[in-house]
Design an enzyme around this catalytic site. Structure first.
Site, PDB file in Angstrom:
ATOM      1  CE  LYS A 102      -4.516   0.583   2.228  1.00  0.00           C
ATOM      2  NZ  LYS A 102      -5.228   0.577   3.523  1.00  0.00           N
TER       3      LYS A 102
HETATM    4  O1  G3P Z   1      -7.785   1.458   5.816  1.00  0.00           O
HETATM    5  C1  G3P Z   1      -8.204   2.362   4.842  1.00  0.00           C
HETATM    6  C2  G3P Z   1      -9.529   2.981   5.197  1.00  0.00           C
HETATM    7  O2  G3P Z   1     -10.506   1.975   5.212  1.00  0.00           O
HETATM    8  C3  G3P Z   1      -9.501   3.758   6.503  1.00  0.00           C
HETATM    9  O3  G3P Z   1     -10.797   4.100   6.861  1.00  0.00           O
HETATM   10  O4  G3P Z   1     -12.269   4.688   8.771  1.00  0.00           O
HETATM   11  O5  G3P Z   1      -9.850   5.376   8.836  1.00  0.00           O
HETATM   12  O6  G3P Z   1     -11.438   6.498   7.239  1.00  0.00           O
HETATM   13  P1  G3P Z   1     -11.091   5.222   7.990  1.00  0.00           P
END
Ligand code: G3P
Length: 217
Positions: free
Chosen positions: A83
């Site tokens: 990533k």
């Molecule tokens: O891990 C990537 C993404 O899903 C993170 O989500 O909830 O931190 O905006 P969030």
């Protein structure tokens, strides 16, 4: 639509994996920090648990260091997707790592232009963050739809990995739009099963069964 689980919680991954609900896993630096574990160790444990792609994020900010870290992460297992953030350095790292045959998940995507660049850089996955757009009164699902249109217009192979999923509706809405993957916290995936009329109907069945004294023995 493939379901990826957005967590480093081994028990939670295992529970959903046993139900066939895990096509992959995504983590990010905040998720790893929350786990309190070594990134290489916990990522290896996840890779041993699931067959699908496991996204592990670099922590460097310059392309050369991202490439070095990405190669290190890719050594963990065959199913690692490296990533990288959607910056010019991340795109350079994506081009090199994907050129070496590694899966690359370009993350922190918030616009169609960014998604177009990631596809041209050879990304395996693009991660548009729906929830964080919604959080500032923009339309996260509209971005998914725009990327779907653009990728389909030109036959890009990059898979749309809808991320920052906040609720069960995001899952069905992403499926309607045609996202290839949605990655969600375990609780959101579980919440997809909830419906008040299911609960009400089951309670009614149980009451009638009890009244009639019916048993299956
Ligand atoms: O891990 C990537 C993404 O899903 C993170 O989500 O909830 O931190 O905006 P969030």
């Amino acid at each position: 639509m493939k379901f990826f689980v957005d967590t480093a919680d081994i028990a939670a991954i295992a529970e959903l994996n046993d139900l066939g609900m895990v096509d992959g896993v995504t983590t990010n630096p905040s998720i790893i920090a929350k786990s309190g574990r070594d990134i290489l160790e916990v990522t290896k444990e996840i890779c041993d648990l699931v067959e699908g792609p496991v996204s592990a994020e670099v922590v460097a900010l310059d392309a050369d260091s991202m490439i070095t870290e990405g190669r290190k992460l890719a050594e963990i297992a065959e199913n690692i997707a490296v990533k990288v953030p959607l910056t010019w350095d991340g795109l350079k790292a994506c081009k090199v790592l994907s050129g070496e045959g590694k899966m690359v998940n370009v993350t922190l995507c918030f616009s169609a232009n960014q998604a177009l660049l990631a596809a041209k850089a050879g990304a395996t996955f693009i991660s548009p963050f729906i929830g964080r757009l919604d959080d500032i009164n923009l339309d996260g699902l509209e971005l998914i739809s725009d990327i779907r249109d653009i990728y389909d217009n030109y036959g890009f192979d990059t898979q749309i990995l809808a991320a920052s999923i906040r609720n069960a509706n995001h899952m069905s809405d992403c499926a309607k739009i045609g996202a290839d993957v949605a990655t969600a916290p375990p609780a959101v995936i579980k919440a997809m099963a909830n419906h008040v009329l299911t609960d009400k109907g089951l309670a009614g069945f149980m009451a009638d069964i009890a009244k009639a004294g019916i048993k299956i023995v």
